[in-house]
Write a protein that holds these residues in place. Structure first.
Motif, short mmCIF file in Angstrom:
data_model
loop_
_atom_site.label_atom_id
_atom_site.label_comp_id
_atom_site.label_asym_id
_atom_site.label_seq_id
_atom_site.Cartn_x
_atom_site.Cartn_y
_atom_site.Cartn_z
N THR A 173 27.43 80.62 99.45
CA THR A 173 27.25 80.60 98.01
C THR A 173 28.05 81.75 97.40
O THR A 173 27.97 82.88 97.86
CB THR A 173 25.76 80.77 97.63
N LYS A 174 28.85 81.47 96.39
CA LYS A 174 29.69 82.48 95.76
C LYS A 174 28.92 83.20 94.66
O LYS A 174 28.23 82.58 93.86
CB LYS A 174 30.95 81.83 95.17
N ILE A 175 29.06 84.52 94.65
CA ILE A 175 28.41 85.33 93.62
C ILE A 175 29.42 85.56 92.50
O ILE A 175 30.49 86.10 92.71
CB ILE A 175 27.93 86.67 94.20
N ASP A 177 38.26 81.72 87.04
CA ASP A 177 39.40 82.10 87.88
C ASP A 177 39.68 80.99 88.89
O ASP A 177 38.76 80.32 89.37
CB ASP A 177 39.09 83.42 88.60
N LEU A 178 40.94 80.81 89.23
CA LEU A 178 41.32 79.76 90.19
C LEU A 178 40.66 79.92 91.55
O LEU A 178 40.47 78.95 92.28
CB LEU A 178 42.84 79.75 90.36
N THR A 179 40.26 81.17 91.88
CA THR A 179 39.61 81.43 93.17
C THR A 179 38.30 80.67 93.31
O THR A 179 37.90 80.30 94.40
CB THR A 179 39.34 82.94 93.34
N ILE A 180 37.61 80.43 92.19
CA ILE A 180 36.30 79.78 92.27
C ILE A 180 36.35 78.29 91.93
O ILE A 180 35.32 77.62 91.89
CB ILE A 180 35.28 80.47 91.33
N TYR A 234 27.15 78.40 93.04
CA TYR A 234 27.33 79.71 92.46
C TYR A 234 26.00 80.45 92.39
O TYR A 234 24.95 79.84 92.29
CB TYR A 234 27.84 79.63 91.02
N THR A 235 26.09 81.75 92.38
CA THR A 235 24.94 82.59 92.05
C THR A 235 25.41 83.58 91.00
O THR A 235 26.38 84.30 91.22
CB THR A 235 24.42 83.35 93.27
N LEU A 236 24.75 83.62 89.86
CA LEU A 236 25.12 84.58 88.82
C LEU A 236 24.71 85.99 89.23
O LEU A 236 23.66 86.21 89.81
CB LEU A 236 24.44 84.24 87.50
N THR A 245 20.62 88.00 90.64
CA THR A 245 19.65 87.05 90.10
C THR A 245 19.99 85.67 90.63
O THR A 245 21.03 85.11 90.27
CB THR A 245 19.71 87.05 88.56
N PRO A 246 19.17 85.11 91.48
CA PRO A 246 19.50 83.82 92.14
C PRO A 246 19.34 82.62 91.23
O PRO A 246 18.29 81.98 91.19
CB PRO A 246 18.50 83.78 93.30
N ILE A 247 20.38 82.32 90.47
CA ILE A 247 20.38 81.15 89.61
C ILE A 247 21.51 80.24 90.06
O ILE A 247 22.66 80.67 90.13
CB ILE A 247 20.57 81.54 88.13
N PHE A 248 21.20 79.01 90.40
CA PHE A 248 22.20 78.06 90.90
C PHE A 248 22.42 76.95 89.87
O PHE A 248 21.51 76.55 89.16
CB PHE A 248 21.69 77.43 92.21
N TRP A 249 23.64 76.45 89.81
CA TRP A 249 23.92 75.31 88.97
C TRP A 249 25.11 74.55 89.51
O TRP A 249 25.89 75.07 90.30
CB TRP A 249 24.15 75.73 87.51
N ASN A 250 25.23 73.31 89.08
CA ASN A 250 26.34 72.48 89.54
C ASN A 250 27.65 73.02 88.97
O ASN A 250 27.73 73.39 87.81
CB ASN A 250 26.12 71.04 89.07
N HIS A 251 28.70 73.05 89.80
CA HIS A 251 29.97 73.65 89.40
C HIS A 251 30.78 72.76 88.46
O HIS A 251 31.75 73.22 87.86
CB HIS A 251 30.82 73.98 90.63
N ASP A 252 30.44 71.50 88.31
CA ASP A 252 31.30 70.54 87.61
C ASP A 252 31.12 70.61 86.10
O ASP A 252 30.62 69.66 85.47
CB ASP A 252 31.02 69.14 88.12
N PHE A 253 31.52 71.72 85.48
CA PHE A 253 31.45 71.83 84.03
C PHE A 253 32.56 70.99 83.40
O PHE A 253 33.69 70.99 83.86
CB PHE A 253 31.63 73.29 83.58
N LYS A 254 32.21 70.30 82.35
CA LYS A 254 33.20 69.44 81.68
C LYS A 254 34.13 70.25 80.78
O LYS A 254 35.19 69.79 80.41
CB LYS A 254 32.48 68.36 80.87
N ASN A 255 33.70 71.45 80.43
CA ASN A 255 34.44 72.20 79.42
C ASN A 255 35.01 73.52 79.97
O ASN A 255 35.15 74.48 79.25
CB ASN A 255 33.51 72.51 78.24
N ILE A 256 35.30 73.54 81.28
CA ILE A 256 35.81 74.78 81.88
C ILE A 256 37.30 74.64 82.18
O ILE A 256 37.78 73.59 82.60
CB ILE A 256 35.03 75.15 83.16
#
Length: 557
Positions: free
Chosen positions: A255-257, A328-331, A337-339, A349-360
Motif C-alpha cells: 500500500t502506497k502512503i 505524480d506519475l509515480t503513483i 493508497y493510504t493518506l 491515518t489509515p484511509i483507503f480508497w479506490n485509485h480510479d478517480f475520474k478527475n485526476i
C-alpha cells in the motif's frame, strides 16, 4: 624562504562561526583573515595560492588568443540604467555618489562597460572575432555573506567578453572557452560537472554553469552514476518504468502512503484551488508545477482542512467541488493508497480508497531521488551538493542593440554584433579545491598551486651542527634549482612543525634527524599519500624532482 622570515598565521583550534570546511581551513592555515562581514584580507600563504591559480588561468586564456585588459571597477550608474539592469540586480548593487552628486556603481560584472568601450574601437569585421579578458575584483552587496570566501561582498573573478559578426562564430568561441575551462579545472584537480542554466540577470539565450562537488555546496545536482550527465535538481526530469508493477504490488499487498499538498490557483481560474498527490518520501518540485497554467505565480501553499474527514470527502468529489486534482506519475499505477496526515502528532491515518478517480491528471511533479533512472539512459541518479565556480553565456545581440554596436557586412547592411561573456570565480575555486582535498590534519593542495612545493623540517637543528650543515646544504641546493622551498628554522619540536606544515598543505616534506643522517639518508614525507620513505642525501641533492616523482608514483600504486 625561512619560516622565521615568513608571516605564518596558523590556528590550531577550529574558529568560531565557521560552517564549512574550506572556511575553517583557510583561517586555520593562515590564508585569510576577516576584516568585516563579507570582506577578507589574503595573507601571504593564501595570496601565493591565489596568484598561482591566476597564472594558470592567464596562460590558458592566452593560448586561446584572448587579450588581457583592465576595466574600471567604478561604473556610471546611467550605463546600468540604460541596460535596465539596475532594476534586475536591485539591492545587490553597491551604489554611491561623488561630491558632484554623480551616481556610480561598484561593478559586479562588466557587460555594459565593455560594450560601451568597444563601440568606438571596432571598425571592421576583420577585427573579429575578438576575445578580451581581465582578472580583477568584483562587488556584490550580499544580503547574508557566509561560508568564508564562497559568498562575499568583494571577490576576485576572471571575466571574458567575446564579439562576433554572427551567431555561428559566437557558438564556436563559446565551445572553445568551455573546453578551456575544462582544461583549467582538470589542472586544478577539481571534480566538476557542467549543467545547463538560465541566463538570469545577464540576458541572452544559452548558458552553462560549472559546478564543483562539495558537501558544503548550496546547490544540488542530479548526476548520472556512469556518465557526465548532470542537471540542477529543480530541472531534472524523472524517468519512469514503462511496465507497471501493479500485479506484484497486489500480490505483496503493498500500500502506497500518499501526501496531499494544497496549492493556490489564479483568481480567474475555474478551480478554487489545487491538490497534489505524491508519495510521502518524495518532494514536490515547484519549478515543474509552475508550468500548470491554473496556478498562482509564485506558487503559494494553502493550509490543509482541519478535519481529515473533509479531506477524504474533497478527494472523492474534486470535480463537483471544482478542485484541480493532480497526481505524480509515480503513483499512477498504484491500486491502493493510504493518506498521510500531519494534523495529529504526525501519525499515519489509515484511509483507503479506490485509485480510479475520474478527475485526476498525472504529471511529473516531483524531484528526482537517488537511484532514479538517469535521463541520459545510462546508470542511475545520484544527488550531489555542489558549488558554482564558473558560468558562461551566449548573450546574442542584447547589449550591442542597447549601445548600438554594429558593423556593415559585404552588402553594406549594418548588423549588431553577437556577444558572449564568460566568468570564473577564483575565490570559489580555492574554496572548492579545499572542500575536495583535505583530511583531519589540514589541506592537501595539488602541487601545482601549493604555497610551497617543499618544506624542510630539521629536528633539533640548533643543537646539532651536522643536521644544521645538511639542512642548509639542501636548502641552498633547492633554491638554486628554483624549487619553492620553505625551511622551518623555528626552535620547535618536530610534532609542532609538522602540525603547521600539514595544516598549510605543503605536499612534500623532508624530515632531517640525527638517526637518519647517520645512515646518510633523510625522510621524505608525501602529504598526499600520507607515507614516509627513507632516501639517500646524495640522490635527493642530485635530482629532487625525479626522486619525488618516482616516490609519489610508487606510493600511489
Amino acid at each position: 624562504m625561512k619560516m622565521t622570515n615568513y608571516l605564518l598565521s596558523t590556528l590550531h583550534e577550529i574558529p568560531k562561526n565557521t560552517e564549512t570546511i574550506s572556511h575553517q581551513l583557510m583561517l586555520r592555515a593562515g590564508m585569510i583573515r576577516k576584516l568585516a562581514s563579507g570582506l577578507y584580507t589574503w595573507l601571504p600563504t593564501g595570496y601565493r595560492i591565489l596568484q598561482k591559480i591566476v597564472k594558470i588561468i592567464k596562460k590558458e586564456m592566452n593560448l586561446l588568443g584572448a587579450l588581457e585588459i583592465c576595466l574600471p571597477l567604478i561604473h556610471p550608474k546611467k550605463l546600468w540604467d540604460q541596460s535596465k539592469r539596475t532594476e534586475l540586480y536591485g539591492n545587490e548593487l553597491l551604489k554611491f555618489s561623488n561630491r558632484r552628486k554623480k551616481k556610480f556603481i561598484l561593478g559586479p560584472t562588466h557587460e555594459e562597460v565593455i560594450t560601451k568601450i568597444l563601440k568606438n574601437e571596432i571598425f571592421s569585421i576583420q577585427q573579429l572575432p575578438l576575445i578580451l579578458f581581465q582578472i580583477q575584483k568584483k562587488f556584490r552587496d550580499e544580503i547574508r555573506p557566509r561560508f568564508g570566501v564562497l559568498r562575499t561582498i568583494e571577490f576576485l573573478m576572471k571575466d571574458a567578453y567575446s564579439f562576433h559578426t554572427d551567431l555561428k562564430s559566437l557558438q564556436n568561441t563559446y565551445q572553445k572557452i568551455s573546453d578551456t575551462y575544462i582544461k583549467i579545472l582538470k589542472k586544478l584537480k577539481i571534480e566538476f560537472r557542467i549543467v545547463a542554466s538560465t541566463s538570469k540577470t545577464m540576458g541572452g539565450f544559452i548558458s552553462h554553469e560549472f559546478h564543483a562537488f562539495s558537501n558544503s555546496g548550496e546547490d544540488i545536482l542530479a548526476c548520472s552514476t556512469h556518465t557526465k550527465y548532470a542537471e540542477h535538481l529543480k530541472n531534472a526530469p524523472v524517468i519512469y518504468k514503462k511496465k507497471s508493477s501493479l500485479k506484484s504490488e497486489k500480490k505483496k499487498h503493498i500500500t502506497k502512503i500518499i501526501q496531499t499538498i494544497y496549492i493556490k490557483t489564479k483568481k480567474k481560474s475555474i478551480y478554487k484551488y489545487a491538490i497534489f498527490l505524491l508519495k510521502v518520501k518524495h518532494n514536490l518540485n515547484f519549478k515543474k508545477i509552475e508550468k500548470i497554467s491554473h496556478l498562482e505565480k509564485p506558487i503559494f501553499l494553502l493550509k490543509k482542512p482541519l478535519d481529515l474527514t473533509d479531506e477524504v470527502s474533497i478527494l472523492r468529489n474534486t470535480k463537483k467541488l471544482k478542485i484541480l486534482l493532480i497526481g505524480d506519475l509515480t503513483i499512477k499505477n498504484c491500486k491502493f493508497y493510504t493518506l498521510f496526515s500531519q494534523i495529529k502528532n504526525l501519525k499515519y491515518t489509515p484511509i483507503f480508497w479506490n485509485h480510479d478517480f475520474k478527475n485526476i491528471n498525472f504529471f511529473d511533479i516531483r524531484n528526482v531521488t537517488n537511484q532514479d533512472y538517469s535521463p541520459d539512459g545510462i546508470g542511475k541518479i545520484t544527488l550531489k551538493n555542489s558549488i558554482e565556480i564558473g558560468h558562461i553565456f551566449q548573450l546574442g545581440t542584447k547589449y550591442s542593440k542597447i549601445f548600438q554596436v554594429s558593423l556593415s557586412n559585404k552588402t553594406k547592411q549594418k548588423n549588431f554584433l553577437n556577444m558572449g561573456c564568460y566568468g570564473i570565480g577564483i575565490n570559489r575555486i580555492i574554496a572548492a579545491i579545499i572542500e575536495q582535498h583535505y583530511d583531519e590534519k589540514g589541506i592537501i593542495w595539488p602541487e601545482i598551486i601549493a604555497p610551497f612545493t617543499l618544506a624542510i623540517a630539521p629536528i633539533n637543528m640548533h643543537k646539532n651542527k651536522e643536521i644544521k650543515k645538511i639542512t642548509y646544504l639542501l636548502y641552498q641546493t633547492f633554491l638554486i634549482q628554483k624549487i619553492e622551498v620553505i625551511l622551518d628554522n623555528r626552535i620547535k619540536n618536530i610534532g609542532y612543525m609538522l602540525k603547521d606544515l600539514e595544516l598549510m598543505g605543503i605536499p612534500n616534506i623532508l624530515i632531517i634527524s640525527k638517526n637518519t643522517i647517520q645512515k646518510k639518508k633523510i625522510e621524505f614525507y608525501s602529504r598526499k599519500n600520507n607515507k614516509k620513505t627513507l632516501i639517500s642525501i646524495k640522490d635527493i641533492l642530485k635530482n629532487f624532482n625525479e626522486i619525488k616523482k618516482k616516490l609519489n608514483q610508487n606510493n600511489i600504486n
